[in-house]
Design an enzyme around this catalytic site. Structure first.
Site, PDB file in Angstrom:
ATOM      1  N   ARG A 106      18.870-100.917   9.529  1.00 36.07           N
ATOM      2  CA  ARG A 106      18.410-100.316  10.582  1.00 36.07           C
ATOM      3  C   ARG A 106      17.055-101.341  11.754  1.00 36.07           C
ATOM      4  NH1 ARG A 106      13.634 -95.892   9.538  1.00 36.07           N
ATOM      5  NH2 ARG A 106      15.292 -94.781   9.236  1.00 36.07           N
ATOM      6  N   HIS A 133      21.387 -91.545  14.876  1.00 35.66           N
ATOM      7  CA  HIS A 133      20.977 -91.830  13.816  1.00 35.66           C
ATOM      8  C   HIS A 133      21.298 -90.987  12.857  1.00 35.66           C
ATOM      9  CE1 HIS A 133      18.304 -92.220  10.363  1.00 35.66           C
ATOM     10  NE2 HIS A 133      17.209 -91.722  10.383  1.00 35.66           N
ATOM     11  N   GLN A 136      21.079 -88.936   8.785  1.00 37.06           N
ATOM     12  CA  GLN A 136      19.953 -87.849   9.433  1.00 37.06           C
ATOM     13  C   GLN A 136      21.072 -87.010   9.225  1.00 37.06           C
ATOM     14  OE1 GLN A 136      16.255 -88.052   8.905  1.00 37.06           O
ATOM     15  NE2 GLN A 136      16.382 -85.852   8.384  1.00 37.06           N
ATOM     16  N   ASP A 229      11.861 -83.156  16.321  1.00 38.50           N
ATOM     17  CA  ASP A 229      11.410 -84.981  15.661  1.00 38.50           C
ATOM     18  C   ASP A 229      10.144 -85.669  16.847  1.00 38.50           C
ATOM     19  OD1 ASP A 229      11.980 -87.689  15.188  1.00 38.50           O
ATOM     20  OD2 ASP A 229      13.040 -88.593  16.635  1.00 38.50           O
ATOM     21  N   CYS A 270      13.380 -84.386  10.919  1.00 40.35           N
ATOM     22  CA  CYS A 270      13.980 -85.476  10.061  1.00 40.35           C
ATOM     23  C   CYS A 270      12.146 -86.624   9.672  1.00 40.35           C
ATOM     24  CB  CYS A 270      14.290 -86.336  11.186  1.00 40.35           C
ATOM     25  SG  CYS A 270      13.407 -86.950  12.536  1.00 40.35           S
ATOM     26  N   ARG A 298      18.633 -86.289   2.224  1.00 41.41           N
ATOM     27  CA  ARG A 298      19.175 -88.092   2.880  1.00 41.41           C
ATOM     28  C   ARG A 298      19.370 -88.652   1.443  1.00 41.41           C
ATOM     29  NH1 ARG A 298      16.600 -90.312   6.473  1.00 41.41           N
ATOM     30  NH2 ARG A 298      18.721 -91.495   7.067  1.00 41.41           N
TER      31      ARG A 298
HETATM   32  N1  NVA Z   1      13.170 -90.791  16.388  1.00 37.96           N
HETATM   33  C1  NVA Z   1      12.409 -91.086  15.526  1.00 37.96           C
HETATM   34  C2  NVA Z   1      13.328 -90.610  14.192  1.00 37.96           C
HETATM   35  C3  NVA Z   1      13.048 -91.700  13.020  1.00 37.96           C
HETATM   36  C4  NVA Z   1      13.142 -91.317  11.815  1.00 37.96           C
HETATM   37  C5  NVA Z   1      11.858 -92.628  15.609  1.00 37.96           C
HETATM   38  O1  NVA Z   1      13.577 -93.806  16.290  1.00 37.96           O
HETATM   39  O2  NVA Z   1      11.301 -93.262  15.670  1.00 37.96           O
HETATM   40  N1   CP Z   2      13.568 -89.358   8.712  1.00 38.39           N
HETATM   41  C1   CP Z   2      14.136 -90.572   8.599  1.00 38.39           C
HETATM   42  O1   CP Z   2      15.129 -91.461   8.616  1.00 38.39           O
HETATM   43  O2   CP Z   2      12.879 -91.068   7.714  1.00 38.39           O
HETATM   44  P1   CP Z   2      12.338 -92.870   7.636  1.00 38.39           P
HETATM   45  O3   CP Z   2      11.856 -93.155   8.753  1.00 38.39           O
HETATM   46  O4   CP Z   2      10.822 -92.819   6.403  1.00 38.39           O
HETATM   47  O5   CP Z   2      13.425 -93.802   6.986  1.00 38.39           O
END
Ligand code: NVA
Ligand code: CP
Length: 316
Positions: A106, A133, A136, A229, A270, A298
């Protein structure tokens, strides 16, 4: 279906049959776990969990899935390793590939997750980048399938920041599996034209329509799912004030939900959610069962990705 050795970097790399296979495997793993059955398919495997950005769901999902299937997960956070700073991503990838059997990443750059896959020579799973992502989306599709009993022909509307990692990945995932997908966002936050063209092509093959619009009334009409989101993704915190002003009319509230003219519309997110921004407390709580099914899924879907690409037996 044999997906052993494959990396999971973006859903673009997978056919609709392969995506449906992940969903079927996840459903089996979920049903088995509820009966107390796990399969030890990752026995003896070591899995590196690289996190440049924070996480609750993704980290916990990988950790629990590893433990359930017999693998050892090793968490490597932002300050723990040299990735891309004192050591090139290519070198870190080659080191990790000599010691680990699979790597979750990540972080910020999609290019980094691709380099990790190319240089480590072990399966690499994208746990979120600025661009995509994909794990997800498997959880989202599984949740929709559980709720509606099918995916093809559903009307899915994503409202909000239409060019973030979630919007991009939902556009790909939905158009591949035959879910009609609308991105409802102000023009300045529309997805890249090239991605839209690609997804229109997936839609031609699966029977899904792809719509990009800034018209709220027309956009949400007939939606089976309204999805949103955060307005400011990780790493974009400096743009918060500007985004809130731009996206305020796109908040998912009771008024917007009524505009679907469908009393069976569900709301999905999400998570994490900023209530009062992209969604109101009322809409969130009225759909909490769905949203937390999505969060639980998830784990089952991430487990399916690891079992399919690294597991020692074929479960379906
Ligand atoms: N768009 C958000 C998704 C988090 C799961 C981010 O990248 O922070
Ligand atoms: N939805 C998601 O990816 O959550 P986290 O950022 O907590 O991993």
């Amino acid at each position: 279906m044999d997906l052993r050795g494959r990396s999971f970097l973006t859903l673009k790399d997978f056919t609709s049959e392969e995506i449906n296979y992940f969903l079927e495997l996840a459903a089996k793993l979920k049903a088995d776990k509820k009966k107390g059955i796990t399969h030890n398919t990752l026995a003896g495997k070591n899995v590196a969990l690289l996190f440049e950005k924070p996480s609750t769901r993704t980290r916990c999902a990988f950790t629990v899935a590893c433990a359930d299937e017999g693998a050892h997960p090793e968490y490597l956070g932002k300050g723990d390793i040299q990735l891309g700073k004192k050591e090139s991503v290519e070198d870190t990838a080659r080191v990790l590939g000599r010691m680990f059997d699979g790597i979750e990443f990540r972080g910020f750059k999609q290019e980094h997750v691709e380099l990790l896959a190319n240089y480590s020579k072990v399966p690499v799973w994208n746990g979120l980048t600025d661009t995509y992502h994909p794990t997800q989306i498997l959880a989202d599709l599984l949740t929709m399938e559980e709720h509606f009993g099918h995916l093809k022909g559903l009307n899915f509307v994503y409202v909000g920041d239409g060019r973030n990692n979630m919007a991009n990945s939902l556009l790909i995932g939905c158009s591949k599996v035959g879910v009609n997908v609308t991105i409802l966002a102000p023009k300045s936050l529309w997805p890249q034209e090239s991605l839209v063209k690609e997804c229109e092509q997936y839609g031609k093959e699966s029977g899904a329509s792809v719509t990009i619009t800034d018209d709220i009334d027309a956009g949400v009409q007939g939606a089976d799912v309204v999805y949103t989101d955060v307005w400011c993704s990780m790493g974009e915190e400096d743009q918060a004030a500007e985004r809130v002003a731009l996206l305020r009319p796109y908040q998912v509230n009771d008024e917007l939900m009524k505009k679907t003219n469908n009393d069976k519309t569900i709301f999905m997110h999400c998570l994490p959610a900023v209530k009062g921004n992209e969604v109101t407390e009322e809409v969130f709580e009225a759909n909490a069962d769905i949203v937390f099914d999505e969060a639980e899924n998830r784990m089952h879907t991430i487990k399916a990705v690891m079992v399919a690409t690294l597991g020692n037996k074929c479960l379906i």
